[in-house]
Design a protein around this motif. Sequence first.
Motif, PDB file in Angstrom:
ATOM      1  N   PRO A 149      17.921 -10.912  31.521  1.00 57.65           N
ATOM      2  CA  PRO A 149      16.498 -10.891  31.142  1.00 57.65           C
ATOM      3  C   PRO A 149      15.645 -10.298  32.252  1.00 57.65           C
ATOM      4  CG  PRO A 149      17.142 -13.094  31.821  1.00 57.65           C
ATOM      5  CD  PRO A 149      18.402 -12.279  31.794  1.00 57.65           C
ATOM      6  N   GLY A 150      14.440  -9.900  31.886  1.00 58.66           N
ATOM      7  CA  GLY A 150      13.546  -9.329  32.891  1.00 58.66           C
ATOM      8  C   GLY A 150      12.179  -9.039  32.322  1.00 58.66           C
ATOM      9  N   PRO A 151      11.305  -8.448  33.110  1.00 64.93           N
ATOM     10  CA  PRO A 151       9.932  -8.212  32.682  1.00 64.93           C
ATOM     11  C   PRO A 151       9.794  -7.221  31.541  1.00 64.93           C
ATOM     12  CG  PRO A 151      10.354  -7.145  34.784  1.00 64.93           C
ATOM     13  CD  PRO A 151      11.523  -8.012  34.504  1.00 64.93           C
ATOM     14  N   LEU A 152      10.771  -6.310  31.380  1.00 62.46           N
ATOM     15  CA  LEU A 152      10.671  -5.321  30.309  1.00 62.46           C
ATOM     16  C   LEU A 152      10.707  -5.977  28.938  1.00 62.46           C
ATOM     17  CD1 LEU A 152      13.021  -2.490  31.690  1.00 62.46           C
ATOM     18  CD2 LEU A 152      10.564  -2.809  32.059  1.00 62.46           C
ATOM     19  N   THR A 153      11.221  -7.198  28.877  1.00 66.42           N
ATOM     20  CA  THR A 153      11.224  -7.954  27.620  1.00 66.42           C
ATOM     21  C   THR A 153       9.804  -8.090  27.070  1.00 66.42           C
ATOM     22  OG1 THR A 153      13.140  -9.193  28.413  1.00 66.42           O
ATOM     23  CG2 THR A 153      11.924 -10.131  26.549  1.00 66.42           C
ATOM     24  N   TYR A 154       8.821  -8.170  27.970  1.00 66.21           N
ATOM     25  CA  TYR A 154       7.420  -8.366  27.583  1.00 66.21           C
ATOM     26  C   TYR A 154       6.584  -7.099  27.835  1.00 66.21           C
ATOM     27  CZ  TYR A 154       8.753 -13.259  27.395  1.00 66.21           C
ATOM     28  OH  TYR A 154       9.373 -14.452  27.083  1.00 66.21           O
ATOM     29  N   ASN A 155       7.278  -5.958  27.934  1.00 63.63           N
ATOM     30  CA  ASN A 155       6.593  -4.693  28.198  1.00 63.63           C
ATOM     31  C   ASN A 155       5.810  -4.725  29.508  1.00 63.63           C
ATOM     32  OD1 ASN A 155       7.455  -3.310  25.813  1.00 63.63           O
ATOM     33  ND2 ASN A 155       5.956  -4.506  24.640  1.00 63.63           N
ATOM     34  N   ARG A 156       6.297  -5.510  30.444  1.00 60.07           N
ATOM     35  CA  ARG A 156       5.750  -5.498  31.801  1.00 60.07           C
ATOM     36  C   ARG A 156       6.607  -4.572  32.651  1.00 60.07           C
ATOM     37  NH1 ARG A 156       1.362  -7.625  29.559  1.00 60.07           N
ATOM     38  NH2 ARG A 156       1.550  -9.880  29.102  1.00 60.07           N
ATOM     39  N   THR A 157       6.120  -4.178  33.791  1.00 59.49           N
ATOM     40  CA  THR A 157       6.903  -3.297  34.653  1.00 59.49           C
ATOM     41  C   THR A 157       7.834  -4.113  35.543  1.00 59.49           C
ATOM     42  OG1 THR A 157       5.380  -3.264  36.542  1.00 59.49           O
ATOM     43  CG2 THR A 157       4.929  -1.734  34.731  1.00 59.49           C
ATOM     44  N   LEU A 158       8.806  -3.428  36.086  1.00 59.70           N
ATOM     45  CA  LEU A 158       9.688  -4.083  37.046  1.00 59.70           C
ATOM     46  C   LEU A 158       8.916  -4.540  38.275  1.00 59.70           C
ATOM     47  CD1 LEU A 158      12.706  -1.631  36.715  1.00 59.70           C
ATOM     48  CD2 LEU A 158      12.608  -3.974  35.852  1.00 59.70           C
ATOM     49  N   ALA A 159       7.869  -3.804  38.632  1.00 59.73           N
ATOM     50  CA  ALA A 159       7.022  -4.233  39.752  1.00 59.73           C
ATOM     51  C   ALA A 159       6.292  -5.527  39.411  1.00 59.73           C
ATOM     52  CB  ALA A 159       6.031  -3.133  40.112  1.00 59.73           C
ATOM     53  N   ASP A 160       5.847  -5.671  38.180  1.00 55.47           N
ATOM     54  CA  ASP A 160       5.208  -6.931  37.769  1.00 55.47           C
ATOM     55  C   ASP A 160       6.159  -8.099  37.991  1.00 55.47           C
ATOM     56  OD1 ASP A 160       2.847  -5.690  36.920  1.00 55.47           O
ATOM     57  OD2 ASP A 160       3.592  -5.437  34.861  1.00 55.47           O
ATOM     58  N   GLY A 161       7.431  -7.891  37.629  1.00 57.77           N
ATOM     59  CA  GLY A 161       8.411  -8.957  37.797  1.00 57.77           C
ATOM     60  C   GLY A 161       8.671  -9.274  39.255  1.00 57.77           C
ATOM     61  N   ALA A 162       8.888  -8.242  40.074  1.00 62.78           N
ATOM     62  CA  ALA A 162       9.154  -8.459  41.498  1.00 62.78           C
ATOM     63  C   ALA A 162       7.976  -9.125  42.183  1.00 62.78           C
ATOM     64  CB  ALA A 162       9.487  -7.128  42.166  1.00 62.78           C
ATOM     65  N   ASN A 163       6.774  -8.704  41.841  1.00 58.37           N
ATOM     66  CA  ASN A 163       5.583  -9.223  42.518  1.00 58.37           C
ATOM     67  C   ASN A 163       5.317 -10.686  42.193  1.00 58.37           C
ATOM     68  OD1 ASN A 163       5.209  -6.753  43.725  1.00 58.37           O
ATOM     69  ND2 ASN A 163       3.714  -6.030  42.205  1.00 58.37           N
ATOM     70  N   MET A 164       5.739 -11.134  41.016  1.00 52.34           N
ATOM     71  CA  MET A 164       5.582 -12.552  40.689  1.00 52.34           C
ATOM     72  C   MET A 164       6.331 -13.410  41.721  1.00 52.34           C
ATOM     73  SD  MET A 164       6.842 -14.543  37.242  1.00 52.34           S
ATOM     74  CE  MET A 164       8.523 -13.966  37.467  1.00 52.34           C
ATOM     75  N   PHE A 165       7.565 -13.021  42.028  1.00 53.23           N
ATOM     76  CA  PHE A 165       8.333 -13.767  43.022  1.00 53.23           C
ATOM     77  C   PHE A 165       7.762 -13.562  44.418  1.00 53.23           C
ATOM     78  CE2 PHE A 165      11.497 -12.649  39.672  1.00 53.23           C
ATOM     79  CZ  PHE A 165      11.694 -13.932  39.184  1.00 53.23           C
ATOM     80  N   ALA A 166       7.292 -12.357  44.692  1.00 55.10           N
ATOM     81  CA  ALA A 166       6.744 -12.064  46.024  1.00 55.10           C
ATOM     82  C   ALA A 166       5.534 -12.936  46.326  1.00 55.10           C
ATOM     83  CB  ALA A 166       6.386 -10.584  46.123  1.00 55.10           C
TER      84      ALA A 166
END
Length: 852
Positions: free
Chosen positions: A306-323
């Motif tokens: 799973p990942g952010p693309l599931t919700y049409n978010r970018t990979l940067a959106d996903g990484a930045n959430m953890f950051a």
Amino acid sequence: MHWSLVAFCTGVGLASAENGLNGWLRYASLPDNLRHRSASVPPMIVALNTTETSPVYTAGKELQAGIKGILGRSVDISHDFPSSHNSESPCILVGTAAAYNAKYGSANLTSFTTDGFWLSVKGNNVLILGQNERGALYGAFEYLSMVAQGNFSDVNLLSNPDAPVRWVNQWDNLDGSIERGYAGPSIFFSNGAAVDDLTRVSQYARLLSSIRINAVIVNNVNANASFLTPANINGLGRIADAMRPYGVRLGISLNFASPQTLGGMNTFDPLDPTVDAWWDNKTDLLYQRIPDMAGYLVKANSEGQPGPLTYNRTLADGANMFARALKRHGNRDGNGGIVMFRAFVYNNHINETDWKADRANAAVDFFKHLDGQFEDNVVVQIKYGPIDFQVREPTSPLFANLFNTSTAIELQITQEYLGQQAHVVYLPPLWKTVLDFDLRVDSKPSLVRDIVSGQRFSRGLGGYAGVVNVGTNTTWLGSHMAMSNLYAYGRLAWDPALDPQKMLEEWTRLTFGFDRSVMDAVTKISMASWPAYENYTGNLGIQTLNDPLTHFGPNPAAQDNNGWGQWTRADRQGIGMDRTVSNGTGFAGQYPPEVAKVYENIDSTPDDLLLWFHHVNYTYHLRGSGETVIQHFYNAHYAGAETAQTFATQWESLRGKMDDERFNDILFKLKFQAGHSIVWRDAITGFYHNLSGIPDSTGRVGHHPWRMEAESMMLQGYRLVSVDPPETASNGTAIVTTSNSTAGSAVAKLPDDFKSGQYDIAIGYFDVIGGRAHYGAFINDEPLEEWIGDLEDKLGHAFSKKLDGSSATRITIPGIKLEKGDVLKIVGAPDGIEQAPLDYIALIPANANMVD
């Protein structure tokens, strides 16, 4: 640990049995002709910290143990100078520069970077100062490496790391299994929790610290959300506690969907505030238990994850959430609060009929447009090549497409596609082809090693991630020889300019001692191993032609007609991927113009990457040798297998020059490699011979005059079966017992025109998982040899349940006198699902310098 030894010792006393647990940190006694130089070693150790979990305290204990083992001397440890001594008294003093200056003053070390150290050896005074406590421990290991190699020279060394991130990744699961692990179960986890006895974890941290690794991701990138339960967070904390005295920090892999699968939420959208809050809370809990946690590793939207693309978010959106969750904790100097976000994102269901489709394009397609959108504590972790740890790939072009984002190179110490520790393959020469590659960004020098260190694009983070997968086997990786790869990985992560052969020689001295013949054999075998493996597996950039499930044995047909994208596009006329901009997938255009121009043009593309970038006829002539592509395949595969035959012979010459336990373990694996290299050779040459219809100009391929096929022998209790893929068996077939409980026999009488003499008898068979069949070989009913199909107990590679290139193997019985009319018999007793499979017997004239 880069000290050269002035002289080697011969005739060293034999060591007692060793199982490999201490790796290169054996602290073996120096031979007498070197020990006499050790008078300058000081009689006292001063370690400037009294806290037992401190790396400085550990450094003092390590120095004490090392001097005792290497020199046989007992040295006392103090944490300050006794009243009868002062800071000028002969001693080994170890601590941080700050602690030294606070007590004694005057250490002006303004050139330190994080984790750096200063080592001064002057007469009988040794001063080891670290920028931090971890650096002080690194300096202690450096000094011990000098002593262990017989080097007692004066030195004044300031050593700083080339990159702040020097991590290893473990692919361990909570149940104790390890994805792509070849050395037994996990040292970290068992039965759904952290193990109770963490002794091996501390021992591992010690090895890692000695090569200056500063963090471990302890669980699989294909992560289980259950790692974040309160009980498992506490277990992770215990693991971190076990590694802390060695300055090795803990990090974990995360499952992106954890808020849903573990937290019971209806979403894991990275832009949803409730998801953000969930991760903030989990991060806080982790840091409460592990205050020095290194950070997170994330694999998202890749291979079903799973990942952010599931919700049409970018990979940067996903990484930045953890950051953002990490930013409140730790520092961002390579030691804590970092998100390592894998660039291994691709569609594993692509359509090969689309000439433009190319998995290799994925990393740049997914990440280039996101450059500059990542938080400053995000590091994009990039595999060294665009596909997946192949025997040879071009450098990933993504390194040249992220100017405003920190990057790390992902190297694989565990030999997933490269023999799985059952084959000796020394990897640093492969890694150096990537690290030293100049990508010529903006037509300026742009070595990969300078990009990942952060120097080329002035980034504050970056560095190295090595997939290791050690297990409970005492050799750590399942092979004594494979430990040279772990050793060299740490050394390169600190200083990527180091020479692979010199690192290998260091490792050999520390691991096996000072015998010149041992050094020569280990060096020759190791330095020849990667070229040999490339030769007998996949050449000219076609990649490693492994079975797509086991990643171990050969299966060239399976490289095409699949959705994974590791294609060869082989047909009857030609082979290779057209990755040009003008007519192919466009991959070549992902490089900066100077590099792209080289790869776009078939006349300038290096031969060893020809089939990576171009689709050519089998009759295309190589620029370097003038051979046709198909004849090169034939010649290279035979040459590689011939080289592999020499490894066991070279090792045999070392009998009596080391302990029997390690000698025999390595010899067994080298003999296996010799046999399996022939499986590879025959499978690949046979497949492309049949596909192309072009004969081998030397007449070798498909012609085995020394073999007797099992199916042509007189059989009792055996039956004929097909093998899939057929090219992994001699003549495409084998025999198995007619039942799972009754033994069978295969008998052959040597013909009247047989030439009597000394022969090596090679027996091709299959060793499948699910049983341990028993075999016996006889001449005229006299016992010759017996063995068990138990490679699953002796090798850690990914075993197969069927007859194929991963289970195919052979045993060789050397120097047997045979005469015409002799009767050879093989008796096979099945066990479990293993029905004593046999392929052939080869009778090879002994000392004839030939391989069947």
